[in-house]
Write a protein that holds these residues in place. Sequence first.
Motif, PDB file in Angstrom:
ATOM      1  N   LYS A 103      -4.061  -3.899  -7.099  1.00  0.00           N
ATOM      2  CA  LYS A 103      -3.461  -3.190  -8.197  1.00  0.00           C
ATOM      3  C   LYS A 103      -4.297  -2.395  -8.822  1.00  0.00           C
ATOM      4  O   LYS A 103      -4.022  -1.332  -9.616  1.00  0.00           O
ATOM      5  N   LEU A 104      -5.242  -2.302  -8.463  1.00  0.00           N
ATOM      6  CA  LEU A 104      -6.730  -1.252  -8.887  1.00  0.00           C
ATOM      7  C   LEU A 104      -6.934  -0.248  -7.880  1.00  0.00           C
ATOM      8  O   LEU A 104      -7.696   0.472  -8.337  1.00  0.00           O
ATOM      9  N   GLY A 105      -6.238  -0.114  -6.932  1.00  0.00           N
ATOM     10  CA  GLY A 105      -6.252   0.939  -5.822  1.00  0.00           C
ATOM     11  C   GLY A 105      -7.139   0.624  -4.705  1.00  0.00           C
ATOM     12  O   GLY A 105      -7.224   1.480  -3.745  1.00  0.00           O
ATOM     13  N   PHE A 106      -7.647  -0.748  -4.580  1.00  0.00           N
ATOM     14  CA  PHE A 106      -8.398  -1.117  -3.755  1.00  0.00           C
ATOM     15  C   PHE A 106      -7.443  -1.933  -2.464  1.00  0.00           C
ATOM     16  O   PHE A 106      -7.610  -2.797  -2.287  1.00  0.00           O
ATOM     17  N   ILE A 107      -7.016  -0.822  -1.660  1.00  0.00           N
ATOM     18  CA  ILE A 107      -6.175  -1.219  -0.897  1.00  0.00           C
ATOM     19  C   ILE A 107      -6.729  -1.311   0.454  1.00  0.00           C
ATOM     20  O   ILE A 107      -7.799  -0.527   0.897  1.00  0.00           O
ATOM     21  N   PRO A 108      -6.483  -2.395   1.513  1.00  0.00           N
ATOM     22  CA  PRO A 108      -7.288  -2.336   2.798  1.00  0.00           C
ATOM     23  C   PRO A 108      -6.910  -1.220   3.774  1.00  0.00           C
ATOM     24  O   PRO A 108      -5.707  -0.791   3.660  1.00  0.00           O
ATOM     25  N   ASP A 109      -7.670  -0.464   4.430  1.00  0.00           N
ATOM     26  CA  ASP A 109      -7.301   0.670   5.082  1.00  0.00           C
ATOM     27  C   ASP A 109      -6.858   0.208   6.454  1.00  0.00           C
ATOM     28  O   ASP A 109      -7.760   0.028   7.387  1.00  0.00           O
ATOM     29  N   GLN A 110      -5.623   0.265   6.978  1.00  0.00           N
ATOM     30  CA  GLN A 110      -5.045  -0.170   8.088  1.00  0.00           C
ATOM     31  C   GLN A 110      -4.341   1.258   8.785  1.00  0.00           C
ATOM     32  O   GLN A 110      -3.757   1.039   9.871  1.00  0.00           O
ATOM     33  N   ILE A 111      -4.859   2.477   8.341  1.00  0.00           N
ATOM     34  CA  ILE A 111      -4.212   3.530   8.788  1.00  0.00           C
ATOM     35  C   ILE A 111      -4.757   4.161   9.977  1.00  0.00           C
ATOM     36  O   ILE A 111      -6.146   4.082  10.085  1.00  0.00           O
ATOM     37  N   LYS A 112      -4.082   4.162  11.134  1.00  0.00           N
ATOM     38  CA  LYS A 112      -4.684   4.765  12.351  1.00  0.00           C
ATOM     39  C   LYS A 112      -4.972   6.241  12.286  1.00  0.00           C
ATOM     40  O   LYS A 112      -4.400   6.896  11.739  1.00  0.00           O
ATOM     41  N   THR A 169       6.606 -12.058  -5.407  1.00  0.00           N
ATOM     42  CA  THR A 169       7.836 -12.340  -4.583  1.00  0.00           C
ATOM     43  C   THR A 169       8.376 -11.411  -3.713  1.00  0.00           C
ATOM     44  O   THR A 169       8.659 -11.573  -2.567  1.00  0.00           O
ATOM     45  N   GLY A 170       8.235 -10.098  -4.069  1.00  0.00           N
ATOM     46  CA  GLY A 170       8.620  -8.807  -3.376  1.00  0.00           C
ATOM     47  C   GLY A 170       7.594  -8.796  -2.316  1.00  0.00           C
ATOM     48  O   GLY A 170       7.797  -8.438  -1.156  1.00  0.00           O
ATOM     49  N   ARG A 171       6.150  -9.025  -2.692  1.00  0.00           N
ATOM     50  CA  ARG A 171       5.059  -8.802  -1.488  1.00  0.00           C
ATOM     51  C   ARG A 171       5.239  -9.776  -0.429  1.00  0.00           C
ATOM     52  O   ARG A 171       5.160  -9.921   0.742  1.00  0.00           O
ATOM     53  N   GLU A 172       5.956 -11.327  -0.703  1.00  0.00           N
ATOM     54  CA  GLU A 172       5.961 -12.165   0.298  1.00  0.00           C
ATOM     55  C   GLU A 172       7.192 -11.717   1.001  1.00  0.00           C
ATOM     56  O   GLU A 172       6.965 -11.780   2.154  1.00  0.00           O
ATOM     57  N   VAL A 173       8.202 -11.456   0.340  1.00  0.00           N
ATOM     58  CA  VAL A 173       9.412 -10.739   1.444  1.00  0.00           C
ATOM     59  C   VAL A 173       8.788  -9.608   2.344  1.00  0.00           C
ATOM     60  O   VAL A 173       9.611  -9.586   3.549  1.00  0.00           O
ATOM     61  N   ALA A 174       8.245  -8.602   1.581  1.00  0.00           N
ATOM     62  CA  ALA A 174       7.686  -7.584   2.416  1.00  0.00           C
ATOM     63  C   ALA A 174       7.036  -7.981   3.746  1.00  0.00           C
ATOM     64  O   ALA A 174       7.052  -7.720   4.684  1.00  0.00           O
ATOM     65  N   MET A 175       5.926  -8.888   3.425  1.00  0.00           N
ATOM     66  CA  MET A 175       5.185  -9.362   4.497  1.00  0.00           C
ATOM     67  C   MET A 175       5.947 -10.018   5.679  1.00  0.00           C
ATOM     68  O   MET A 175       5.805  -9.705   6.799  1.00  0.00           O
ATOM     69  N   LYS A 176       6.950 -10.713   5.261  1.00  0.00           N
ATOM     70  CA  LYS A 176       7.949 -11.616   6.242  1.00  0.00           C
ATOM     71  C   LYS A 176       8.600 -10.592   7.048  1.00  0.00           C
ATOM     72  O   LYS A 176       8.997 -10.645   8.085  1.00  0.00           O
ATOM     73  N   ASN A 177       9.178  -9.319   6.444  1.00  0.00           N
ATOM     74  CA  ASN A 177       9.994  -8.429   7.060  1.00  0.00           C
ATOM     75  C   ASN A 177       9.212  -7.360   7.955  1.00  0.00           C
ATOM     76  O   ASN A 177       9.680  -6.887   8.866  1.00  0.00           O
ATOM     77  N   PHE A 178       8.088  -7.030   7.216  1.00  0.00           N
ATOM     78  CA  PHE A 178       7.358  -6.020   7.671  1.00  0.00           C
ATOM     79  C   PHE A 178       6.005  -6.018   8.362  1.00  0.00           C
ATOM     80  O   PHE A 178       5.384  -5.083   9.128  1.00  0.00           O
ATOM     81  N   GLY A 179       5.283  -7.222   8.190  1.00  0.00           N
ATOM     82  CA  GLY A 179       4.149  -7.694   8.759  1.00  0.00           C
ATOM     83  C   GLY A 179       3.036  -7.639   7.487  1.00  0.00           C
ATOM     84  O   GLY A 179       3.217  -6.460   6.902  1.00  0.00           O
ATOM     85  N   GLU A 180       2.240  -8.506   7.414  1.00  0.00           N
ATOM     86  CA  GLU A 180       1.073  -8.888   6.467  1.00  0.00           C
ATOM     87  C   GLU A 180       0.214  -7.380   6.434  1.00  0.00           C
ATOM     88  O   GLU A 180      -0.165  -6.987   5.455  1.00  0.00           O
ATOM     89  N   GLU A 181      -0.019  -6.940   7.462  1.00  0.00           N
ATOM     90  CA  GLU A 181      -1.127  -5.727   7.593  1.00  0.00           C
ATOM     91  C   GLU A 181      -0.653  -4.515   7.048  1.00  0.00           C
ATOM     92  O   GLU A 181      -1.055  -3.600   6.905  1.00  0.00           O
ATOM     93  N   ARG A 182       0.864  -4.416   6.778  1.00  0.00           N
ATOM     94  CA  ARG A 182       1.345  -3.294   6.403  1.00  0.00           C
ATOM     95  C   ARG A 182       1.479  -3.055   4.860  1.00  0.00           C
ATOM     96  O   ARG A 182       2.131  -2.273   4.178  1.00  0.00           O
ATOM     97  N   VAL A 183       1.350  -4.264   4.253  1.00  0.00           N
ATOM     98  CA  VAL A 183       1.859  -4.602   2.799  1.00  0.00           C
ATOM     99  C   VAL A 183       0.711  -4.631   1.777  1.00  0.00           C
ATOM    100  O   VAL A 183      -0.230  -5.346   2.085  1.00  0.00           O
ATOM    101  N   PHE A 184       0.847  -4.012   0.614  1.00  0.00           N
ATOM    102  CA  PHE A 184       0.031  -4.066  -0.340  1.00  0.00           C
ATOM    103  C   PHE A 184       0.838  -3.802  -1.597  1.00  0.00           C
ATOM    104  O   PHE A 184       1.827  -3.590  -1.879  1.00  0.00           O
ATOM    105  N   TYR A 185      -0.349  -4.080  -2.877  1.00  0.00           N
ATOM    106  CA  TYR A 185       0.281  -4.083  -4.044  1.00  0.00           C
ATOM    107  C   TYR A 185       0.029  -2.449  -4.608  1.00  0.00           C
ATOM    108  O   TYR A 185      -0.510  -1.874  -4.314  1.00  0.00           O
ATOM    109  N   TYR A 186       1.225  -2.190  -5.222  1.00  0.00           N
ATOM    110  CA  TYR A 186       1.283  -0.925  -6.107  1.00  0.00           C
ATOM    111  C   TYR A 186       0.179  -0.760  -7.072  1.00  0.00           C
ATOM    112  O   TYR A 186       0.239  -1.713  -7.859  1.00  0.00           O
TER     113      TYR A 186
END
Length: 262
Positions: free
Chosen positions: A34-43, A86-103
């Motif tokens: 939430k503070l912008g510290f997002i895991p870097d998974q971009i290829k 809750t949105g995060r949980e649904v997003a991880m279920k549908n798109f994969g945990e590695e692609r989801v983060f908090y705005y």
Amino acid sequence: MSFIADALYCLTLIPHYLYHRYFTNKYGDSAPEKLGFIPDQIKPGRKCMWLHAVSVGETLAARTLVRAFEEAHPDWDVRISTTTATGREVAMKNFGEERVFYYPLDCSWMVRRAFDIINPSLIVLMELEVWPNFLLEAQKRLVPVAVSNVRIMERSVRRFKKLRAIALPMLERVSLWLSQSDEYTGKLLDIGVSKDKIETVGSLKYDTVATEIDPDVRLEYRKLFGAWEGETVFVAGSTHAGEDEIVLDAYKAAHEKCSGLK
């Protein structure tokens, strides 16, 4: 936004975050995102579309959009942010945990940090999730922003009109508005959005509805309603006050064209 205005603005956002981080543990170990510290998974070498969906409904509606985008652009990465847990949980279920983060919170330095990591080439916001610092940062980096599945309530129209001097420059930073209906298109025009930036395309909600059903499940439902193969069944579920009359009128009209209607 000036430094002082930005600082005062952030002071209205941070207490809510601190409360949930330290007293409710709402965001768990992912709270730094939430503070912008997002895991870097971009290829490296791949473009990225950043899609933001606030909560569960927006996330589910985005499934068809993401699927179609990936089919059209297999060489792009897609990252999905949400606001709620809750949105995060649904997003991880549908798109994969590695692609989801908090705005990130809409503080300039937090937004800047998130942009540095994601480095998006395109941003898609679901419904009407527009924030001033976020849109300003996208504009500075020449990243086009589209707002998809737009729906706007009357109270939002009134709010935008009251703050027109501030809101309109922010809204003009959006490159494309994809509206659910003519009604919402009219409201966008009413608050000052340029007509050439709006397209009325319908609701993504209907694109996510499954139209195919397992034959065994279909047979079970036909038995439940006492309808056999070849007969047509009219079903109305989850109706609200005042809608029963509408459903009955629709049934009568359909029955005139389909005498075997159940």
